[in-house]
Design a protein around this motif. Structure first.
Motif, mmCIF file in Angstrom:
data_model
loop_
_atom_site.group_PDB
_atom_site.id
_atom_site.type_symbol
_atom_site.label_atom_id
_atom_site.label_comp_id
_atom_site.label_asym_id
_atom_site.label_seq_id
_atom_site.Cartn_x
_atom_site.Cartn_y
_atom_site.Cartn_z
ATOM 1 N N THR A 238 45.176 53.783 26.394
ATOM 2 C CA THR A 238 44.623 53.942 27.742
ATOM 3 C C THR A 238 45.043 52.790 28.640
ATOM 4 O O THR A 238 45.405 52.988 29.810
ATOM 5 C CB THR A 238 43.089 54.032 27.675
ATOM 6 N N TYR A 239 45.010 51.580 28.107
ATOM 7 C CA TYR A 239 45.431 50.418 28.892
ATOM 8 C C TYR A 239 46.902 50.527 29.281
ATOM 9 O O TYR A 239 47.288 50.186 30.406
ATOM 10 C CB TYR A 239 45.203 49.137 28.092
ATOM 11 N N ALA A 246 42.165 45.100 37.192
ATOM 12 C CA ALA A 246 41.010 44.200 37.167
ATOM 13 C C ALA A 246 40.012 44.570 36.084
ATOM 14 O O ALA A 246 39.284 43.705 35.583
ATOM 15 C CB ALA A 246 40.326 44.206 38.538
ATOM 16 N N ASP A 247 39.961 45.833 35.679
ATOM 17 C CA ASP A 247 38.975 46.266 34.687
ATOM 18 C C ASP A 247 39.385 45.911 33.257
ATOM 19 O O ASP A 247 38.523 45.626 32.423
ATOM 20 C CB ASP A 247 38.748 47.779 34.804
ATOM 21 N N ASN A 248 40.683 45.955 32.956
ATOM 22 C CA ASN A 248 41.120 45.724 31.575
ATOM 23 C C ASN A 248 41.877 44.415 31.399
ATOM 24 O O ASN A 248 42.547 44.218 30.386
ATOM 25 C CB ASN A 248 42.005 46.884 31.103
ATOM 26 N N LEU A 249 41.791 43.510 32.370
ATOM 27 C CA LEU A 249 42.618 42.296 32.354
ATOM 28 C C LEU A 249 42.437 41.496 31.069
ATOM 29 O O LEU A 249 43.387 41.290 30.305
ATOM 30 C CB LEU A 249 42.285 41.430 33.573
ATOM 31 N N HIS A 367 37.001 32.253 29.165
ATOM 32 C CA HIS A 367 36.578 31.684 30.449
ATOM 33 C C HIS A 367 36.876 32.647 31.600
ATOM 34 O O HIS A 367 36.086 32.751 32.554
ATOM 35 C CB HIS A 367 37.283 30.351 30.684
ATOM 36 N N MET A 368 38.009 33.341 31.530
ATOM 37 C CA MET A 368 38.351 34.275 32.599
ATOM 38 C C MET A 368 37.365 35.435 32.677
ATOM 39 O O MET A 368 37.093 35.957 33.766
ATOM 40 C CB MET A 368 39.766 34.815 32.386
ATOM 41 N N SER A 369 36.832 35.845 31.531
ATOM 42 C CA SER A 369 35.888 36.965 31.535
ATOM 43 C C SER A 369 34.589 36.621 32.256
ATOM 44 O O SER A 369 33.850 37.519 32.662
ATOM 45 C CB SER A 369 35.591 37.400 30.097
ATOM 46 N N PHE A 373 38.215 37.213 39.135
ATOM 47 C CA PHE A 373 39.547 36.975 39.670
ATOM 48 C C PHE A 373 40.125 38.223 40.338
ATOM 49 O O PHE A 373 41.292 38.241 40.703
ATOM 50 C CB PHE A 373 40.501 36.544 38.548
ATOM 51 N N SER A 374 39.333 39.267 40.446
ATOM 52 C CA SER A 374 39.878 40.529 40.942
ATOM 53 C C SER A 374 40.406 40.405 42.364
ATOM 54 O O SER A 374 41.447 40.976 42.705
ATOM 55 C CB SER A 374 38.806 41.617 40.871
ATOM 56 N N SER A 375 39.707 39.653 43.208
ATOM 57 C CA SER A 375 40.157 39.530 44.598
ATOM 58 C C SER A 375 41.423 38.693 44.718
ATOM 59 O O SER A 375 42.140 38.799 45.714
ATOM 60 C CB SER A 375 39.045 38.912 45.447
ATOM 61 N N ILE A 376 41.712 37.856 43.700
ATOM 62 C CA ILE A 376 42.897 36.996 43.752
ATOM 63 C C ILE A 376 44.081 37.662 43.058
ATOM 64 O O ILE A 376 45.191 37.718 43.603
ATOM 65 C CB ILE A 376 42.589 35.632 43.103
ATOM 66 N N LEU A 377 43.850 38.173 41.838
ATOM 67 C CA LEU A 377 44.940 38.772 41.072
ATOM 68 C C LEU A 377 45.243 40.200 41.505
ATOM 69 O O LEU A 377 46.392 40.643 41.425
ATOM 70 C CB LEU A 377 44.595 38.746 39.582
ATOM 71 N N PHE A 378 44.225 40.915 41.942
ATOM 72 C CA PHE A 378 44.408 42.311 42.346
ATOM 73 C C PHE A 378 43.758 42.536 43.712
ATOM 74 O O PHE A 378 42.725 43.207 43.822
ATOM 75 C CB PHE A 378 43.799 43.260 41.303
#
Length: 400
Positions: A238-239, A246-249, A367-369, A373-378
């Motif tokens: 699925t991934y 942003a959901d499966n990062l 730490h990322m979880s 970061f969704s607004s920055i990476l995506f």
């Protein structure tokens, strides 16, 4: 020469070729002498610009003020006698690491044969400009796959700190001449900022059994999978279909890290030497010859972990395991152990995978979880409505 011939530089040797590499004295990785143009016999230890890796390691420990270097592969081409146009090679043939000592203006270059063919290194030049160069190596050096060679030279530091290194070599048994060009850019040394970094003990982060199970079956559907393995494989597919978002990062990156780690672990297991023999050079330093490996140890490098199993030493005692690291990687492998070995024969020598890199990546994902970061990476692209410019009114003329 056809494009297929250039691709042969990276073909994996067949089992017959691997057996020949291990049994034939000429292909065992032993250092041999070759006559130069004047008829003299040369070895890497006798050529003035270059130096053996053992001496390079000692001199490196004495140097201070070493700065980093940025490498950029420029071109690799093969000159063919029947053709005026060189055949372009799509990948670099040599793997390089470069260090530069600011205090001594000394550049140290380590080069490794990263292809599956035996190369004869003829010359190595360092170009300041188009017409200005110095010789780093001049002679004849036979490089089997995985062979590493170090050279050292005092150079003049340019203002732009950029140089070009050119390697000229021959393919053994062919009339082809290989030319590879790499650009070196000397970076400024880093300045220490803030308090020194102290790392705590990292968690274990083991690779789950269901990941290993799916990997061993080639990521194919299997009715005998455990429930966790089936769910993980379905989630991974699925991934891949949705790609990174942003959901499966964090979960997707963690799965890819686990696959890569288990694959590297299996690769290192292939280098295990059963019933091996070591030769003592210095106290707690031992030489392991390349011909004892079942496959060429291309992935082993300086700093790789070593674990020596010395067998049963007493009636009521188990086997003794001594840990160490690789301190030299050239035509032989030099191992430095924590404690002296009591026997040098009938040893089981293993090379465990260094998991520090993977542990740091797993910890970073944890730490990322916890962060967003969704607004920055995506970032989301919103269709903004066009705005009409405000009307401008001229100032009325004031009259009496």
């Amino acid at each position: 020469m056809t494009p297929d011939d250039s691709e042969r530089l990276w073909t994996i040797p067949s089992p017959d070729d691997s057996e020949r590499l291990r049994t034939t004295p000429n292909d065992s990785g032993q250092l041999r002498t070759f006559p130069d143009d004047s008829g003299r016999l040369l070895t890497p230890n006798k050529t003035s610009p270059a130096m053996p890796a053992r001496q390079s390691r000692k001199s490196h420990l004495k140097r201070t003020g070493t700065t980093r270097c940025l490498l950029q592969w420029v071109e690799s081409a093969i000159n063919i006698p029947e053709s005026r146009t060189p055949q372009i090679v799509p990948k670099p043939v040599f793997r390089m690491t470069v260090e530069f000592s600011i205090t001594q203006s000394m550049i140290t270059i380590k080069v490794q044969n990263f292809c599956s063919q035996i190369l004869i290194l003829r010359s190595t030049y360092l170009y300041y400009e188009t017409s200005k160069r110095v010789v780093l190596f001049g002679g004849v050096l036979r490089m089997v796959p995985g062979y590493e060679f170090a050279m050292e030279k005092e150079i003049h530091e340019k203002e732009d700190r950029s140089y070009h290194v050119v390697f000229l070599s021959d393919l053994l048994g062919t009339p082809y001449r290989l030319r590879e060009t790499v650009m070196i850019h000397l970076l400024s040394p880093r300045k220490a900022r803030g308090p020194p970094l102290t790392l705590s003990k990292l968690p274990v982060f083991p690779v789950p059994e269901y990941v290993q199970e799916v990997y061993l079956y080639g990521f194919l559907e299997n009715p005998h999978y455990s429930r966790n393995a089936s769910l993980w494989l379905e989630r991974l597919k699925t991934y891949r279909a949705k790609q990174l978002n942003a959901d499966n990062l964090t979960d997707y990156l963690r799965s890819l890290d686990q696959i890569d780690e288990f694959d590297s672990h299996l690769q290192m297991l292939r280098y295990t030497v059963e019933n091996g023999t070591l030769e003592e050079r210095l106290p707690k330093e031992y030489v392991l010859t390349i011909d004892q490996f079942k496959v060429p140890p291309v992935l082993l490098e300086v700093g790789s972990h070593v674990q020596v199993n010395c067998g049963v030493i007493g009636r009521n005692q188990g086997s003794t395991i001594v840990r160490g690291t690789i301190v030299e990687r050239s035509s032989i492998i030099l191992i430095e152990t924590e404690t002296p070995l009591k026997t040098l024969r009938s040893l089981k020598i293993e090379f465990p995978l260094n998991r520090i890199q993977y542990k740091l990546e797993y910890k970073a994902l944890v730490h990322m979880s916890r962060l967003d970061f969704s607004s920055i990476l995506f970032p989301k692209i919103e269709n903004a409505k066009p705005t009409t410019p405000a009307k401008k009114f001229d100032d009325a003329v004031i009259t009496e």
